[in-house]
Write an enzyme that holds these catalytic residues in place. Structure first.
Site, PDB file in Angstrom:
ATOM      1  N   GLU A 129       1.163  -0.950   0.233  1.00  0.00           N
ATOM      2  CA  GLU A 129       0.152   0.415  -0.236  1.00  0.00           C
ATOM      3  C   GLU A 129       1.234   1.033  -0.041  1.00  0.00           C
ATOM      4  O   GLU A 129       0.752   1.795  -0.907  1.00  0.00           O
ATOM      5  CB  GLU A 129      -0.998   0.010   1.460  1.00  0.00           C
ATOM      6  N   CYS A 156      -0.343  -0.049   7.435  1.00  0.00           N
ATOM      7  CA  CYS A 156      -0.823   0.301   5.885  1.00  0.00           C
ATOM      8  C   CYS A 156      -2.219   1.295   6.048  1.00  0.00           C
ATOM      9  O   CYS A 156      -2.254   2.715   5.119  1.00  0.00           O
ATOM     10  CB  CYS A 156      -0.860  -0.483   5.211  1.00  0.00           C
ATOM     11  N   THR A 199      13.926 -43.744  -6.523  1.00  0.00           N
ATOM     12  CA  THR A 199      14.780 -42.640  -6.217  1.00  0.00           C
ATOM     13  C   THR A 199      16.527 -42.883  -6.455  1.00  0.00           C
ATOM     14  O   THR A 199      16.744 -41.695  -6.597  1.00  0.00           O
ATOM     15  CB  THR A 199      14.334 -42.034  -4.566  1.00  0.00           C
ATOM     16  N   ALA A 246      19.926 -49.523  -5.717  1.00  0.00           N
ATOM     17  CA  ALA A 246      20.311 -50.075  -4.817  1.00  0.00           C
ATOM     18  C   ALA A 246      21.761 -49.653  -3.822  1.00  0.00           C
ATOM     19  O   ALA A 246      21.169 -49.294  -2.497  1.00  0.00           O
ATOM     20  CB  ALA A 246      19.972 -51.736  -5.113  1.00  0.00           C
ATOM     21  N   THR A 263      20.464 -37.634   4.031  1.00  0.00           N
ATOM     22  CA  THR A 263      20.742 -37.250   2.583  1.00  0.00           C
ATOM     23  C   THR A 263      21.996 -36.396   3.132  1.00  0.00           C
ATOM     24  O   THR A 263      22.594 -36.703   2.348  1.00  0.00           O
ATOM     25  CB  THR A 263      19.607 -35.915   2.402  1.00  0.00           C
ATOM     26  N   ASP A 291      24.784 -37.692  -0.186  1.00  0.00           N
ATOM     27  CA  ASP A 291      24.812 -37.015  -1.055  1.00  0.00           C
ATOM     28  C   ASP A 291      26.148 -35.967  -0.797  1.00  0.00           C
ATOM     29  O   ASP A 291      26.406 -35.090  -1.887  1.00  0.00           O
ATOM     30  CB  ASP A 291      23.579 -36.679  -1.698  1.00  0.00           C
ATOM     31  N   GLY A 340      15.107 -38.299   1.872  1.00  0.00           N
ATOM     32  CA  GLY A 340      14.852 -39.334   1.586  1.00  0.00           C
ATOM     33  C   GLY A 340      13.750 -40.324   2.108  1.00  0.00           C
ATOM     34  O   GLY A 340      12.773 -39.055   2.599  1.00  0.00           O
TER      35      GLY A 340
END
Length: 374
Positions: A53, A85, A162, A165, A197, A201, A296
């Site tokens: 505003e 406002c 995903t 193995a 994870t 990774d 995961g």
């Protein structure tokens, strides 16, 4: 009514410009119209800066006295990081205000509208309310449920796997899909993952977008939250090279890396797992509106089973990984089809050679669904 719809649609377009920048604040747009002509526009700036505003009033090419202000959320009426406002609109002597939604914030909720009406301004609300709630699903969730909107992202092969193995998962999806994920990361206030994870990774978990796309300074990153019950996050992990704060939710009170805060006072389950509801309450206390989950199969399944997943985004690549590859969700024990978790598709979009599926769990299909992006 046709003109009202047109100008409110424009206000929503402006609100979307704050998709990556408003932080804890809702994404709000405002259009000031006088004699059927737009004389001012604005959208909410980063936290601590002007609301929509104020931006719109400051941009007016002529006096806004008697004009109609179209705003996607009820004007705030309290002193927060910025002044109310509602006061500015009253001082500007606008004649009418059309709001898409009533503010769910208990500090505002209806008081801004009441203040404007007491000042003799005609106020209407409800036009494109659903669209505004979708744009601000996280803000509405935090204000009404005391937890952020939880969006889980997964990537899988055509047969729903995903990773191989042996754990190899780079890369299942295309460059285009991975670039698309960056947009979801950028709009979130927090990226949530699990220690599994991090160990598997060693990701950076950062937003990596060109400056012109992100519309925000490069070194501003979402909060990174890690579910790590036993503080197994390696001190040499790449996440500690990122900018931005890191919070580790653990069952142990340990000193970790200087860049991170360990939260250990949340009650754990009998199995020793982190209290995920407590994690989300803590994130809400940190003014986190949207949580982007990249984790995961175990953490994804826990969020689903505990009714804490609001939205699921799955990128499906046209490849097959085989029956021994890892699955999307790690849970067992279903012996009755009536007990299977169900999803509802809300969007299907091609992203490069892959398909992006957007779904909502049916277990969350009541009140919260009103805030679900369509």
């Amino acid at each position: 009514m046709t003109d009202d719809l047109h100008f409110m649609q424009r206000a929503l377009q402006l609100a979307e410009r704050g998709l990556y920048t408003t932080g804890a604040n809702p994404r709000v747009g405002c259009v000031v119209v006088k004699n059927d002509t737009v004389i001012g526009e604005g959208w909410t700036q980063p936290v601590g800066q002007a609301h929509a505003e104020i931006e719109a009033l400051n941009s007016c090419t002529e006096s806004p006295e008697g004009a109609t202000a179209y705003v996607t959320l009820e004007p705030c009426s309290h002193h927060g990081r910025t002044p109310p406002c509602s006061d500015a609109l009253i001082e500007a002597k606008i004649g009418r205000l059309v709001a898409a939604s009533v503010d769910p914030n208990p500090l505002v909720s209806g008081t801004g509208i009441a203040q404007l009406r007491d000042a003799g301004i005609d106020v209407e609300s409800g036009l494109l309310d659903a669209e505004n709630r979708a744009l601000n699903c996280g803000f509405f969730s935090r204000m009404t449920r005391s937890r952020p909107w939880v969006r889980v992202k997964l990537a899988a092969s055509l047969d729903g796997r995903t990773a191989l193995a042996n754990g190899e998962s780079r890369w299942i999806t295309s460059d285009e899909a991975r670039a698309d994920v960056q947009l979801w990361r950028a709009r979130a206030n927090c990226i949530l993952t699990g220690v599994g994870t991090i160990l598997a990774d060693d990701p950076r978990m950062t937003v990596r977008l060109p400056q012109e796309r992100w519309m925000i300074e490069r070194d501003r990153q979402p909060l990174l939250a890690i579910v790590d019950s036993n503080c197994r996050t390696p001190l040499g992990a790449q996440i500690f090279d990122r900018d931005g704060k890191i919070v580790i939710y653990s069952n142990k009170n340990m000193n970790m890396h200087e860049k991170c805060e360990v939260v250990y006072h949340l009650s754990a389950s009998q199995s020793g797992q982190i209290n995920l509801s407590g994690v989300l309450r803590d994130l809400a206390d940190r003014e986190i509106n949207e949580v982007h989950v990249e984790a995961g199969a175990e953490l994804a399944a826990s969020l689903l089973k505990e009714n804490l997943m609001d939205e699921l985004i799955v990128y499906i690549a046209p490849h097959l990984l085989g029956a021994d590859a890892k699955s999307l969700f790690q849970f067992t024990g279903l012996d009755d089809m009536q007990n299977r978790p169900s999803m509802r598709f809300t969007d299907v979009t091609c992203v490069g050679p892959d398909v992006r599926l957007t779904l909502t769990p049916e277990i969350n299909s009541n009140e919260a669904r009103r805030e679900c992006p369509q």
